[in-house]
Design a protein around this motif. Sequence first.
Motif, PDB file in Angstrom:
ATOM      1  N   GLN A 196      -5.045  24.147   5.118  1.00 51.20           N
ATOM      2  CA  GLN A 196      -4.635  24.899   3.920  1.00 51.20           C
ATOM      3  C   GLN A 196      -5.643  25.966   3.522  1.00 51.20           C
ATOM      4  O   GLN A 196      -5.272  27.075   3.169  1.00 51.20           O
ATOM      5  N   GLU A 197      -6.915  25.608   3.533  1.00 53.67           N
ATOM      6  CA  GLU A 197      -7.951  26.511   3.035  1.00 53.67           C
ATOM      7  C   GLU A 197      -8.369  27.562   4.065  1.00 53.67           C
ATOM      8  O   GLU A 197      -8.735  28.675   3.695  1.00 53.67           O
ATOM      9  N   LEU A 198      -8.365  27.182   5.361  1.00 52.04           N
ATOM     10  CA  LEU A 198      -8.937  28.070   6.371  1.00 52.04           C
ATOM     11  C   LEU A 198      -8.027  28.325   7.572  1.00 52.04           C
ATOM     12  O   LEU A 198      -8.413  29.044   8.484  1.00 52.04           O
ATOM     13  N   GLU A 199      -6.843  27.695   7.568  1.00 50.71           N
ATOM     14  CA  GLU A 199      -5.929  27.797   8.702  1.00 50.71           C
ATOM     15  C   GLU A 199      -6.607  27.411  10.012  1.00 50.71           C
ATOM     16  O   GLU A 199      -6.447  28.063  11.042  1.00 50.71           O
ATOM     17  N   LEU A 200      -7.388  26.304   9.956  1.00 54.79           N
ATOM     18  CA  LEU A 200      -8.109  25.795  11.118  1.00 54.79           C
ATOM     19  C   LEU A 200      -7.648  24.384  11.437  1.00 54.79           C
ATOM     20  O   LEU A 200      -7.287  23.619  10.546  1.00 54.79           O
ATOM     21  N   ASP A 201      -7.719  24.027  12.728  1.00 57.11           N
ATOM     22  CA  ASP A 201      -7.346  22.693  13.193  1.00 57.11           C
ATOM     23  C   ASP A 201      -8.622  21.906  13.474  1.00 57.11           C
ATOM     24  O   ASP A 201      -9.441  22.313  14.296  1.00 57.11           O
ATOM     25  N   LEU A 202      -8.775  20.782  12.788  1.00 52.04           N
ATOM     26  CA  LEU A 202      -9.968  19.943  12.949  1.00 52.04           C
ATOM     27  C   LEU A 202     -10.169  19.542  14.396  1.00 52.04           C
ATOM     28  O   LEU A 202     -11.302  19.503  14.880  1.00 52.04           O
ATOM     29  N   GLY A 203      -9.096  19.274  15.116  1.00 47.92           N
ATOM     30  CA  GLY A 203      -9.208  18.870  16.508  1.00 47.92           C
ATOM     31  C   GLY A 203      -9.840  19.917  17.397  1.00 47.92           C
ATOM     32  O   GLY A 203     -10.411  19.597  18.433  1.00 47.92           O
ATOM     33  N   GLU A 204      -9.767  21.165  16.985  1.00 50.95           N
ATOM     34  CA  GLU A 204     -10.324  22.260  17.791  1.00 50.95           C
ATOM     35  C   GLU A 204     -11.761  22.601  17.412  1.00 50.95           C
ATOM     36  O   GLU A 204     -12.446  23.273  18.168  1.00 50.95           O
ATOM     37  N   ILE A 205     -12.226  22.160  16.233  1.00 50.33           N
ATOM     38  CA  ILE A 205     -13.557  22.575  15.812  1.00 50.33           C
ATOM     39  C   ILE A 205     -14.504  21.422  15.523  1.00 50.33           C
ATOM     40  O   ILE A 205     -15.703  21.539  15.703  1.00 50.33           O
ATOM     41  N   GLY A 206     -14.028  20.304  15.031  1.00 52.26           N
ATOM     42  CA  GLY A 206     -14.885  19.173  14.708  1.00 52.26           C
ATOM     43  C   GLY A 206     -15.634  19.375  13.402  1.00 52.26           C
ATOM     44  O   GLY A 206     -15.620  20.448  12.810  1.00 52.26           O
ATOM     45  N   SER A 207     -16.255  18.293  12.933  1.00 48.71           N
ATOM     46  CA  SER A 207     -16.984  18.340  11.673  1.00 48.71           C
ATOM     47  C   SER A 207     -18.139  17.344  11.706  1.00 48.71           C
ATOM     48  O   SER A 207     -18.197  16.472  12.576  1.00 48.71           O
ATOM     49  N   ARG A 208     -19.031  17.497  10.737  1.00 51.17           N
ATOM     50  CA  ARG A 208     -20.170  16.595  10.597  1.00 51.17           C
ATOM     51  C   ARG A 208     -20.302  16.237   9.121  1.00 51.17           C
ATOM     52  O   ARG A 208     -20.274  17.114   8.261  1.00 51.17           O
ATOM     53  N   PHE A 209     -20.426  14.940   8.821  1.00 52.32           N
ATOM     54  CA  PHE A 209     -20.577  14.507   7.441  1.00 52.32           C
ATOM     55  C   PHE A 209     -21.890  15.051   6.901  1.00 52.32           C
ATOM     56  O   PHE A 209     -22.930  14.982   7.548  1.00 52.32           O
ATOM     57  N   PHE A 210     -21.847  15.601   5.685  1.00 53.81           N
ATOM     58  CA  PHE A 210     -22.994  16.305   5.106  1.00 53.81           C
ATOM     59  C   PHE A 210     -23.554  15.597   3.879  1.00 53.81           C
ATOM     60  O   PHE A 210     -24.559  16.004   3.337  1.00 53.81           O
ATOM     61  N   GLY A 211     -22.872  14.567   3.376  1.00 59.01           N
ATOM     62  CA  GLY A 211     -23.405  13.806   2.259  1.00 59.01           C
ATOM     63  C   GLY A 211     -22.415  13.620   1.123  1.00 59.01           C
ATOM     64  O   GLY A 211     -21.325  14.179   1.131  1.00 59.01           O
ATOM     65  N   VAL A 212     -22.824  12.810   0.144  1.00 59.59           N
ATOM     66  CA  VAL A 212     -22.028  12.520  -1.042  1.00 59.59           C
ATOM     67  C   VAL A 212     -22.712  13.176  -2.238  1.00 59.59           C
ATOM     68  O   VAL A 212     -23.929  13.057  -2.408  1.00 59.59           O
ATOM     69  N   TYR A 213     -21.936  13.848  -3.061  1.00 60.99           N
ATOM     70  CA  TYR A 213     -22.450  14.572  -4.223  1.00 60.99           C
ATOM     71  C   TYR A 213     -21.562  14.277  -5.424  1.00 60.99           C
ATOM     72  O   TYR A 213     -20.408  13.887  -5.271  1.00 60.99           O
ATOM     73  N   GLU A 214     -22.081  14.496  -6.613  1.00 61.22           N
ATOM     74  CA  GLU A 214     -21.279  14.424  -7.829  1.00 61.22           C
ATOM     75  C   GLU A 214     -21.368  15.764  -8.535  1.00 61.22           C
ATOM     76  O   GLU A 214     -22.453  16.327  -8.678  1.00 61.22           O
ATOM     77  N   HIS A 215     -20.211  16.265  -8.964  1.00 62.14           N
ATOM     78  CA  HIS A 215     -20.139  17.513  -9.707  1.00 62.14           C
ATOM     79  C   HIS A 215     -19.540  17.216 -11.077  1.00 62.14           C
ATOM     80  O   HIS A 215     -18.494  16.580 -11.173  1.00 62.14           O
TER      81      HIS A 215
END
Length: 165
Positions: free
Chosen positions: A68-87
């Motif tokens: 929705q936000e970037l028109e990207l497929d997670l399967g094609e790019i991958g991700s890395r967990f960056f942490g937990v935050y509170e806003h």
Amino acid sequence: MFLDSTTFKQVIGATPLVSIDLVVRDSDNNILLGKRANKPAQGYWFVPGGRIRKSEAISCALQRLLLQELELDLGEIGSRFFGVYEHFYEDCMFGAQPDTHYVVLAFEISLQGHPKSLPCEQHSEYRWFSEGELLADPVVHTHTKWYLEMNARADVPLSGALRSE
């Protein structure tokens, strides 16, 4: 699951919302930010992201938000967990009240190049920032700066960073 406005406003007033933020880097290590079109944080540069829906697995929410936000497929790019935050915000998407509390799961996404197009539903425009530009710009929201400030500190484990103010 989508909630009607009246119910969702009650939820915002009574509970924290769980969301995902995306720290998107290009091959030159620049970070993608969008200028927020909606409250909270309206008018500030902020990383893309969004709320996790009820009964939606984190992995499914991450895939949906990337699409929705970037028109990207997670399967094609991958991700890395960056942490937990509170806003914490003094307003919400409906106006001055109620205030908003987010528990944020941040993920880093690395791209080769830039997305072909970027939808602008949540952001009025997008821009790539170097880390130095991002940290120095007063219109980049503090919560976005935390992603770099907290993860740059050697005493904060990457997968367990918890920042709250």
